[in-house]
Design a protein around this motif. Structure first.
Motif, PDB file in Angstrom:
ATOM      1  N   LYS A  37       0.703  -1.443  -0.410  1.00 55.33           N
ATOM      2  CA  LYS A  37      -0.126  -0.217   0.067  1.00 55.33           C
ATOM      3  C   LYS A  37       1.294   1.696   0.162  1.00 55.33           C
ATOM      4  N   PHE A  38       0.308   1.988  -0.269  1.00 51.95           N
ATOM      5  CA  PHE A  38       1.052   3.580  -1.005  1.00 51.95           C
ATOM      6  C   PHE A  38       0.201   4.536  -1.067  1.00 51.95           C
ATOM      7  N   SER A  39       0.437   5.393  -0.363  1.00 58.11           N
ATOM      8  CA  SER A  39      -0.569   7.407  -0.749  1.00 58.11           C
ATOM      9  C   SER A  39      -0.681   7.526  -1.847  1.00 58.11           C
ATOM     10  N   VAL A  40      -1.515   8.410  -2.219  1.00 57.87           N
ATOM     11  CA  VAL A  40      -1.481   9.157  -3.555  1.00 57.87           C
ATOM     12  C   VAL A  40      -0.885  10.120  -3.405  1.00 57.87           C
ATOM     13  N   LYS A  41      -0.478  10.336  -2.346  1.00 53.20           N
ATOM     14  CA  LYS A  41       0.537  11.835  -2.122  1.00 53.20           C
ATOM     15  C   LYS A  41       1.777  11.717  -2.524  1.00 53.20           C
ATOM     16  N   ASN A  42       2.199   9.896  -2.683  1.00 51.74           N
ATOM     17  CA  ASN A  42       3.598   9.775  -2.913  1.00 51.74           C
ATOM     18  C   ASN A  42       3.385   9.029  -4.522  1.00 51.74           C
ATOM     19  N   PRO A  43       3.314   9.099  -5.341  1.00 52.56           N
ATOM     20  CA  PRO A  43       2.656   8.103  -6.553  1.00 52.56           C
ATOM     21  C   PRO A  43       3.608   7.807  -6.971  1.00 52.56           C
ATOM     22  N   VAL A  44       4.923   8.178  -7.277  1.00 50.64           N
ATOM     23  CA  VAL A  44       6.421   7.666  -7.622  1.00 50.64           C
ATOM     24  C   VAL A  44       6.831   6.652  -7.029  1.00 50.64           C
ATOM     25  N   LEU A  45       7.178   5.277  -7.163  1.00 46.89           N
ATOM     26  CA  LEU A  45       7.924   4.345  -6.842  1.00 46.89           C
ATOM     27  C   LEU A  45       8.438   4.067  -7.505  1.00 46.89           C
ATOM     28  N   ALA A  66       7.165  -1.902 -21.186  1.00 44.24           N
ATOM     29  CA  ALA A  66       6.455  -1.685 -19.773  1.00 44.24           C
ATOM     30  C   ALA A  66       4.588  -2.053 -20.906  1.00 44.24           C
ATOM     31  N   SER A  67       3.768  -2.184 -19.902  1.00 45.64           N
ATOM     32  CA  SER A  67       2.219  -2.654 -20.562  1.00 45.64           C
ATOM     33  C   SER A  67       1.986  -1.853 -20.658  1.00 45.64           C
ATOM     34  N   CYS A  68       2.159   0.028 -20.339  1.00 45.81           N
ATOM     35  CA  CYS A  68       1.329   0.775 -20.233  1.00 45.81           C
ATOM     36  C   CYS A  68       2.892   2.094 -20.053  1.00 45.81           C
ATOM     37  N   GLY A  69       2.033   3.670 -20.471  1.00 48.80           N
ATOM     38  CA  GLY A  69       3.232   4.371 -20.036  1.00 48.80           C
ATOM     39  C   GLY A  69       3.335   4.755 -18.558  1.00 48.80           C
ATOM     40  N   CYS A  70       3.059   4.603 -18.055  1.00 55.30           N
ATOM     41  CA  CYS A  70       3.201   5.048 -16.294  1.00 55.30           C
ATOM     42  C   CYS A  70       3.928   4.294 -15.734  1.00 55.30           C
ATOM     43  N   THR A  71       4.458   3.721 -16.642  1.00 54.69           N
ATOM     44  CA  THR A  71       5.376   2.366 -15.974  1.00 54.69           C
ATOM     45  C   THR A  71       7.172   2.205 -17.021  1.00 54.69           C
ATOM     46  N   VAL A  72       8.075   2.441 -16.546  1.00 48.92           N
ATOM     47  CA  VAL A  72       8.995   3.210 -17.436  1.00 48.92           C
ATOM     48  C   VAL A  72      10.148   1.804 -16.941  1.00 48.92           C
ATOM     49  N   THR A  91       9.879   2.388 -13.123  1.00 49.69           N
ATOM     50  CA  THR A  91      10.100   3.737 -11.747  1.00 49.69           C
ATOM     51  C   THR A  91       8.114   3.630 -12.230  1.00 49.69           C
ATOM     52  N   TYR A  92       7.394   3.784 -11.615  1.00 56.89           N
ATOM     53  CA  TYR A  92       5.623   3.258 -11.571  1.00 56.89           C
ATOM     54  C   TYR A  92       5.577   4.339 -11.176  1.00 56.89           C
ATOM     55  N   ASN A  93       4.582   5.381 -12.237  1.00 57.74           N
ATOM     56  CA  ASN A  93       3.922   6.766 -11.929  1.00 57.74           C
ATOM     57  C   ASN A  93       2.358   6.627 -12.246  1.00 57.74           C
ATOM     58  N   GLY A  94       1.926   6.817 -10.527  1.00 59.90           N
ATOM     59  CA  GLY A  94       0.071   6.420  -9.825  1.00 59.90           C
ATOM     60  C   GLY A  94      -0.342   7.504 -10.621  1.00 59.90           C
ATOM     61  N   GLN A  95       0.629   9.236 -10.466  1.00 54.14           N
ATOM     62  CA  GLN A  95      -0.256  10.487 -11.023  1.00 54.14           C
ATOM     63  C   GLN A  95      -1.240  10.662 -11.909  1.00 54.14           C
ATOM     64  N   GLY A  96      -2.803  10.742 -11.099  1.00 52.69           N
ATOM     65  CA  GLY A  96      -3.395  10.548 -11.999  1.00 52.69           C
ATOM     66  C   GLY A  96      -4.576   9.143 -11.959  1.00 52.69           C
ATOM     67  N   LYS A  97      -3.426   7.815 -11.696  1.00 54.79           N
ATOM     68  CA  LYS A  97      -4.649   6.892 -11.962  1.00 54.79           C
ATOM     69  C   LYS A  97      -5.531   6.687 -10.501  1.00 54.79           C
ATOM     70  N   THR A 117      11.019 -13.268 -21.242  1.00 51.37           N
ATOM     71  CA  THR A 117      10.685 -12.475 -19.701  1.00 51.37           C
ATOM     72  C   THR A 117       9.549 -12.085 -19.600  1.00 51.37           C
ATOM     73  N   ARG A 118       9.100 -12.170 -18.614  1.00 54.68           N
ATOM     74  CA  ARG A 118       7.935 -10.817 -17.954  1.00 54.68           C
ATOM     75  C   ARG A 118       8.356 -10.960 -16.526  1.00 54.68           C
ATOM     76  N   LEU A 119       8.492  -9.960 -16.139  1.00 53.55           N
ATOM     77  CA  LEU A 119       8.536  -9.010 -14.858  1.00 53.55           C
ATOM     78  C   LEU A 119       7.459  -8.747 -14.467  1.00 53.55           C
ATOM     79  N   TYR A 120       6.931  -8.241 -13.187  1.00 51.52           N
ATOM     80  CA  TYR A 120       5.704  -7.829 -12.842  1.00 51.52           C
ATOM     81  C   TYR A 120       5.958  -6.863 -11.500  1.00 51.52           C
ATOM     82  N   ILE A 121       4.700  -5.972 -11.106  1.00 53.24           N
ATOM     83  CA  ILE A 121       5.152  -4.670 -10.338  1.00 53.24           C
ATOM     84  C   ILE A 121       3.458  -5.067  -9.816  1.00 53.24           C
ATOM     85  N   GLU A 122       2.939  -4.585  -8.635  1.00 54.57           N
ATOM     86  CA  GLU A 122       2.036  -4.584  -8.618  1.00 54.57           C
ATOM     87  C   GLU A 122       1.397  -3.933  -7.354  1.00 54.57           C
TER      88      GLU A 122
END
Length: 131
Positions: A37-45, A66-72, A91-97, A117-122
Motif C-alpha cells: 500500500k502506498f499513498s496517492v500523495k507519493n505516487p512515484v515508486l 512496459a505494458s503502459c506509459g505509467c511504467t518506465v 519506475t511506476y508513476n501513479g499520478q492521475g491513476k 521474460t516477463r517481470l511484474y510490479i503491483e
C-alpha cells in the motif's frame, strides 16, 4: 592445396567449438515486486530487478517494454558477461491513476536461451497510508 585443406579444417573445428558453448541465460533474483500500500500523495515508486548471466556467452538485453506509459524500465545496455550481474530499474508513476490495486508487466527480450521474460510490479494506491 594442402594449406587450403588445412585452413578449411581449422575453420570447421573452430566453428564447432564456438557452437558447442551454451548460450547466454538470464536468471532474475525475482520476477515480481509488490509495492504494497502506498499513498496517492507519493505516487512515484521505484524498484530494481537484478539478474545474472548464468550462461556461457555474453547476455544482451535487446528491449524492455512496459505494458503502459505509467511504467518506465531502464536496463543495463552493455553486454553482461557470464557470471556477472545487471539490473532493470522500474519506475511506476501513479499520478492521475485511479485508487486501488494495479499490476503492470515489463517484457524483457534478450539474446539468451529464453528470449522473452516477463517481470511484474503491483501495489495498492490508497488515499492515506495508516502508520
Amino acid at each position: 592445396m594442402k594449406k587450403l585443406l588445412l585452413f578449411a579444417l581449422l575453420l570447421v573445428c573452430s566453428m564447432g567449438s564456438v557452437m558447442a558453448q551454451a548460450p547466454a541465460e538470464i536468471q532474475f533474483d525475482k520476477v515480481t515486486h509488490d509495492f504494497g500500500k502506498f499513498s496517492v500523495k507519493n505516487p512515484v515508486l521505484k524498484c530494481t530487478f537484478t539478474f545474472t548471466n548464468v550462461g556461457e556467452q555474453p547476455l544482451v538485453i535487446n528491449q524492455a517494454v512496459a505494458s503502459c506509459g505509467c511504467t518506465v524500465p531502464k536496463y543495463t545496455k552493455e553486454p553482461v558477461m557470464p557470471g556477472k550481474t545487471g539490473t532493470i530499474e522500474v519506475t511506476y508513476n501513479g499520478q492521475g491513476k485511479s485508487l486501488g490495486h494495479f499490476k503492470k508487466s515489463i517484457t524483457v527480450r534478450t539474446n539468451g536461451k529464453e528470449e522473452l521474460t516477463r517481470l511484474y510490479i503491483e501495489g495498492d494506491m490508497v488515499e492515506t497510508v495508516e502508520e
